[in-house]
Design an enzyme around this catalytic site. Structure first.
Site, PDB file in Angstrom:
ATOM      1  CG  HIS A   1      54.978  41.636  19.265  1.00 27.68           C
ATOM      2  ND1 HIS A   1      54.708  40.926  18.132  1.00 27.68           N
ATOM      3  CD2 HIS A   1      54.316  42.806  19.114  1.00 27.68           C
ATOM      4  CE1 HIS A   1      53.925  41.630  17.320  1.00 27.68           C
ATOM      5  NE2 HIS A   1      53.686  42.786  17.902  1.00 27.68           N
TER       6      HIS A   1
ATOM      7  CG  HIS B   1      60.043  40.302  15.835  1.00 23.67           C
ATOM      8  ND1 HIS B   1      59.330  41.264  16.510  1.00 23.67           N
ATOM      9  CD2 HIS B   1      59.410  39.129  16.087  1.00 23.67           C
ATOM     10  CE1 HIS B   1      58.308  40.691  17.145  1.00 23.67           C
ATOM     11  NE2 HIS B   1      58.339  39.402  16.900  1.00 23.67           N
TER      12      HIS B   1
ATOM     13  CE1 TYR C   1      58.987  36.440  22.075  1.00 30.35           C
ATOM     14  CE2 TYR C   1      57.780  37.866  20.574  1.00 30.35           C
ATOM     15  CZ  TYR C   1      57.828  36.744  21.387  1.00 30.35           C
ATOM     16  OH  TYR C   1      56.726  35.936  21.518  1.00 30.35           O
TER      17      TYR C   1
HETATM   18  C1  LIG Z   1      49.750  32.504  15.949  1.00 30.53           C
HETATM   19  C2  LIG Z   1      50.413  33.852  15.928  1.00 30.53           C
HETATM   20  C3  LIG Z   1      51.774  33.938  15.804  1.00 30.53           C
HETATM   21  C4  LIG Z   1      52.415  35.195  15.752  1.00 30.53           C
HETATM   22  N1  LIG Z   1      53.768  35.245  15.554  1.00 30.53           N
HETATM   23  C5  LIG Z   1      54.365  36.441  15.343  1.00 30.53           C
HETATM   24  C6  LIG Z   1      55.727  36.503  14.941  1.00 30.53           C
HETATM   25  O1  LIG Z   1      56.410  35.480  14.733  1.00 30.53           O
HETATM   26  N2  LIG Z   1      56.267  37.731  14.757  1.00 30.53           N
HETATM   27  C7  LIG Z   1      55.551  38.887  14.949  1.00 30.53           C
HETATM   28  O2  LIG Z   1      56.100  39.978  14.788  1.00 30.53           O
HETATM   29  N3  LIG Z   1      54.250  38.849  15.311  1.00 30.53           N
HETATM   30  C8  LIG Z   1      53.638  37.667  15.480  1.00 30.53           C
HETATM   31  N4  LIG Z   1      52.296  37.625  15.760  1.00 30.53           N
HETATM   32  C9  LIG Z   1      51.508  38.878  15.756  1.00 30.53           C
HETATM   33  C10 LIG Z   1      50.917  39.143  14.355  1.00 30.53           C
HETATM   34  O3  LIG Z   1      51.928  39.503  13.437  1.00 30.53           O
HETATM   35  C11 LIG Z   1      49.836  40.241  14.379  1.00 30.53           C
HETATM   36  O4  LIG Z   1      50.430  41.479  14.654  1.00 30.53           O
HETATM   37  C12 LIG Z   1      48.765  39.962  15.421  1.00 30.53           C
HETATM   38  O5  LIG Z   1      48.221  38.665  15.219  1.00 30.53           O
HETATM   39  C13 LIG Z   1      47.647  40.981  15.365  1.00 30.53           C
HETATM   40  O6  LIG Z   1      47.026  40.973  14.101  1.00 30.53           O
HETATM   41  P1  LIG Z   1      45.590  40.272  13.876  1.00 30.53           P
HETATM   42  O7  LIG Z   1      44.635  40.958  14.821  1.00 30.53           O
HETATM   43  O8  LIG Z   1      45.297  40.569  12.434  1.00 30.53           O
HETATM   44  O9  LIG Z   1      45.726  38.821  14.175  1.00 30.53           O
HETATM   45  C14 LIG Z   1      51.640  36.381  15.852  1.00 30.53           C
HETATM   46  C15 LIG Z   1      50.267  36.288  15.995  1.00 30.53           C
HETATM   47  C16 LIG Z   1      49.642  35.046  16.018  1.00 30.53           C
HETATM   48  C17 LIG Z   1      48.147  34.983  16.126  1.00 30.53           C
END
Ligand SMILES: Cc1cc2nc3c(=O)[nH]c(=O)nc-3n(C[C@H](O)[C@H](O)[C@H](O)COP(=O)(O)O)c2cc1C
Length: 398
Positions: free
Chosen positions: A189, A186, A191
């Protein structure tokens, strides 16, 4: 008649894909998502049910962010993969996914400064590339459900960095021991890894700060260590050069993204093997394009950004962020992505793949239960389509 697998001979979300040594039956990937149901860092039976619900033969799933060391958490009840109890508990989750014929990678996560003293051993300061905290624009979810400010972190000493790299290596080995098919690093975002990559955060004056070469070094060392331990064909990398989550801004996201990719390409060439994939989060106006005009970037600007990264990377390109069924179809048909990961839609539609295939209506997700701890509500209780009549049916409560 053309079906959803190949419309007019084009690649669709339902065209099979060979991702390195893994044969995927379609291109709809479960995006990694933190769900805060792993009580005290240990996966519970509910996780096995949640992931199994989202598994079908030949599906590819990426686990929620999973913590590599006891300093790595920044949310309540996120799972770890750094001790035996966690590894044993993950085995049951992975077995449930494999029983359905799906493939699952473990996302290795350290939040760095996006943490709080309450999540740190002995209440210490979170670690980072910098001593500067996340700004007060952002709040952290605390274990009691309230929100707080991010505290001042402690910049890692140069000689400490290799210890963190080693934690990633060990976590990767643990993930394989737990039965995962591979791991995702990862690097996105805001981190820890992103805190080294972005010049809006990284203010170091040592060999891990300043030039692009130096800012990429931490990620590249982790990639090398993990690949050395488990092999390139079981490793994916995630990055989000244009996402400004938690102040992770860079003065030139495109150049940063290309710098990472050039280094990954070079490593792949040296190894003679490719990484399993590169996973990039779409900016969708979040940051890209804001630097010059102060206006959000256009659709076209964003497409050019993603396409440039995609064309430069020599390997499987997985795109994520704001994809609908239609946008996903377009991305794979045009070659802008090999695979598309879906987040929020997969939370509320455990059978998302089937619904996309049938072009069936989708259930709306409830944000309020994204990060709560209930093992059922907002987690495993979203309805499936009734296969015989295409209507939703609630899950039976066992
Ligand atoms: C509740 C939630 C938790 C997430 N946790 C992570 C995570 O642990 N690791 C990560 O790389 N992205 C995380 N994301 C981002 C998602 O992997 C994804 O890239 C993001 O939701 C955009 O895609 P979507 O528009 O299909 O929701 C999270 C997103 C949501 C909504």
């Amino acid at each position: 008649m053309a079906d959803a697998t190949s419309q007019g001979g084009h690649t669709t979300l339902f065209s099979p894909y060979k991702m390195g040594k893994f044969n995927l039956s379609h291109r709809v990937v479960l995006a990694p998502m933190t769900r805060c149901r792993a009580l005290n860092g240990v996966p519970q039976p509910a996780l096995a049910e949640y992931y199994a619900q989202r598994s079908t033969a030949g599906s590819f799933l990426i686990s929620e962010g999973t913590i590599i060391s006891d300093t790595g958490a920044g949310f309540p009840h996120v799972p770890g993969i750094y001790n035996d109890e966690q590894v044993e508990a993950w085995k049951k989750v992975v077995d449930a996914v494999h029983a359905k014929g799906a493939i699952i990678f473990c996302q290795l996560w350290h939040v760095g400064r996006s943490s709080h003293e309450v999540y740190q051993p002995a209440g210490g300061a979170p670690i980072s590339s910098t001593n500067n905290p996340v700004s007060r624009r952002w709040r952290i979810l605390l274990p009691d459900g309230s929100y707080g400010f991010y505290p001042k972190p402690r910049a890692l000493e140069t000689q400490e960095i290799s210890q963190v790299v080693e934690q990633y290596r060990q976590a990767a080995l643990n993930a394989i021991r737990a039965g995962f098919d591979g791991i995702e690093i990862h690097g996105a975002h805001g981190y820890l890894i992103d805190q080294f990559l972005k010049d809006g955060i990284n203010d170091r004056t040592d060999e891990y700060g300043g030039s692009l070469e130096n800012r990429c070094k931490f990620l590249i060392q982790i990639v090398q260590a993990v690949v050395g331990a488990i092999g390139a064909d079981r490793v994916g990398v995630r990055m989000s050069p244009a996402i400004d989550h938690m102040d992770a801004v860079d003065s030139n996201p495109l150049i940063l993204g290309l710098a990472v990719i050039e280094r990954l390409n070079k490593l792949q060439q040296n190894w003679g093997t490719k990484l399993t994939y590169l996973h990039v989060t779409q900016p969708r106006y979040a940051a890209y394009g804001q630097a010059e005009a102060g206006k959000p970037g256009s659709d076209e600007e964003e497409a050019v950004f993603m396409r440039t990264l995609r064309k430069t990377y020599h390997g499987t390109f997985l795109a994520s962020g704001g994809f609908t069924r239609e946008l996903g179809m377009q991305a794979v048909a045009s070659g802008d992505a090999d695979l598309v990961s879906y987040g929020r839609l997969f939370i509320s539609n455990p059978d998302l793949v089937l619904r996309f295939k049938l072009n069936a209506p989708l259930t709306k997700y409830n944000r309020k239960t994204f990060y709560t701890q209930d093992p059922v509500v907002g987690y495993t209780d979203y309805p499936f389509l009734n296969k015989s009549n295409g209507k939703e049916e609630p899950l039976s409560r066992l």
